[in-house]
Design a protein around this motif. Structure first.
Motif, PDB file in Angstrom:
ATOM      1  N   GLN A 267       0.823  -1.206   0.000  1.00 53.05           N
ATOM      2  CA  GLN A 267       0.000   0.000   0.000  1.00 53.05           C
ATOM      3  C   GLN A 267       0.856   1.255   0.000  1.00 53.05           C
ATOM      4  O   GLN A 267       0.561   2.210  -0.699  1.00 53.05           O
ATOM      5  CB  GLN A 267      -0.957   0.001   1.194  1.00 53.05           C
ATOM      6  N   LEU A 268       1.921   1.254   0.788  1.00 53.55           N
ATOM      7  CA  LEU A 268       2.816   2.418   0.808  1.00 53.55           C
ATOM      8  C   LEU A 268       3.428   2.666  -0.565  1.00 53.55           C
ATOM      9  O   LEU A 268       3.477   3.792  -1.038  1.00 53.55           O
ATOM     10  CB  LEU A 268       3.944   2.218   1.819  1.00 53.55           C
ATOM     11  N   MET A 269       3.880   1.605  -1.215  1.00 56.39           N
ATOM     12  CA  MET A 269       4.645   1.771  -2.448  1.00 56.39           C
ATOM     13  C   MET A 269       3.811   1.727  -3.721  1.00 56.39           C
ATOM     14  O   MET A 269       4.213   2.303  -4.724  1.00 56.39           O
ATOM     15  CB  MET A 269       5.736   0.697  -2.518  1.00 56.39           C
ATOM     16  N   SER A 270       2.655   1.082  -3.708  1.00 56.43           N
ATOM     17  CA  SER A 270       1.897   0.917  -4.951  1.00 56.43           C
ATOM     18  C   SER A 270       1.412   2.241  -5.520  1.00 56.43           C
ATOM     19  O   SER A 270       1.326   2.397  -6.732  1.00 56.43           O
ATOM     20  CB  SER A 270       0.719  -0.030  -4.734  1.00 56.43           C
ATOM     21  N   SER A 271       1.107   3.190  -4.678  1.00 55.21           N
ATOM     22  CA  SER A 271       0.652   4.484  -5.184  1.00 55.21           C
ATOM     23  C   SER A 271       1.648   5.597  -4.863  1.00 55.21           C
ATOM     24  O   SER A 271       1.284   6.768  -4.832  1.00 55.21           O
ATOM     25  CB  SER A 271      -0.735   4.808  -4.629  1.00 55.21           C
ATOM     26  N   SER A 272       2.904   5.216  -4.643  1.00 56.97           N
ATOM     27  CA  SER A 272       3.921   6.234  -4.367  1.00 56.97           C
ATOM     28  C   SER A 272       4.278   6.968  -5.658  1.00 56.97           C
ATOM     29  O   SER A 272       4.140   6.438  -6.758  1.00 56.97           O
ATOM     30  CB  SER A 272       5.169   5.603  -3.764  1.00 56.97           C
ATOM     31  N   ARG A 273       4.688   8.218  -5.475  1.00 56.06           N
ATOM     32  CA  ARG A 273       5.107   8.999  -6.642  1.00 56.06           C
ATOM     33  C   ARG A 273       6.088  10.067  -6.206  1.00 56.06           C
ATOM     34  O   ARG A 273       6.095  10.504  -5.056  1.00 56.06           O
ATOM     35  CB  ARG A 273       3.924   9.595  -7.368  1.00 56.06           C
ATOM     36  N   LEU A 274       6.914  10.487  -7.146  1.00 55.01           N
ATOM     37  CA  LEU A 274       7.899  11.525  -6.902  1.00 55.01           C
ATOM     38  C   LEU A 274       7.231  12.888  -7.057  1.00 55.01           C
ATOM     39  O   LEU A 274       6.540  13.135  -8.037  1.00 55.01           O
ATOM     40  CB  LEU A 274       9.062  11.389  -7.892  1.00 55.01           C
TER      41      LEU A 274
END
Length: 183
Positions: free
Chosen positions: A67-74
């Motif tokens: 969940q933390l990484m699946s929708s992460s963005r720069l």
């Protein structure tokens, strides 16, 4: 006869050790730091369902990473960069749903330099700041890293302190094992 048997046995064992068992059973990619081969449902790992409060402790330990990484963005602007992370619900007191930042008020991100080692140690940047739920509630706000300020400073300076523009919070940035130039 005994010599022929020993040679045949040695050849058989040697060839058996060379055969990779991946020909028999295809390998599947697993989540880092878990040895459980039971996959989570795609609904939980796709980033679309942010309610992780219903999961058991074991399932939660795996699902929160997705969940933390699946929708992460720069997130970038002229002065800073940061990583916005996916938000989710966790179990609060009396099994009520709370956003993760309501329980865990601090966030620490550790970045490591790729392909660089100084005396066997990988240069690291640790960014520590408040965990803030984003305006749309589906994300955790990025901790802005003032890259222009860092790159303009001397490499000997290991610690930086930055105020968050729309908050009373502050971000601390600490560098470790950086010697001659910024990675």
């Amino acid at each position: 006869m005994n010599k022929l048997f020993l040679i045949a046995t040695a050849l058989f064992l040697g060839s058996a050790l060379l055969i990779d068992n991946s020909f028999i059973k295809p390998s599947t990619r697993q989540v880092a730091s878990t040895h459980d081969s039971t996959p989570l449902s795609t609904q939980l790992t796709s980033g679309k369902n942010i309610d992780l409060s219903v999961l058991s402790d074991k399932e939660f330990a795996r699902a929160f990473k997705y969940q933390l990484m699946s929708s992460s963005r720069l997130v970038q602007n002229n002065e800073s960069s940061g990583v916005e992370l996916g938000n989710f619900y966790i179990k609060g007191t009396d099994n009520q749903k709370n956003f993760v930042c309501s329980k865990y008020t601090d966030l620490e991100l550790i970045f490591e330099a790729d392909g660089i080692a100084i005396s066997g140690n990988i240069p690291q940047m640790k960014v520590h700041g408040p965990c803030l739920t984003g305006a749309n509630y589906s994300s955790i706000e990025a901790l802005p890293i003032p890259f222009k300020k860092i790159l303009a400073s001397n490499v000997a300076q290991k610690d930086f302190l930055e105020q968050i523009a729309e908050s009373n919070g502050q971000i601390t940035i600490h560098f470790q094992d950086v010697v001659e130039q910024w990675p």
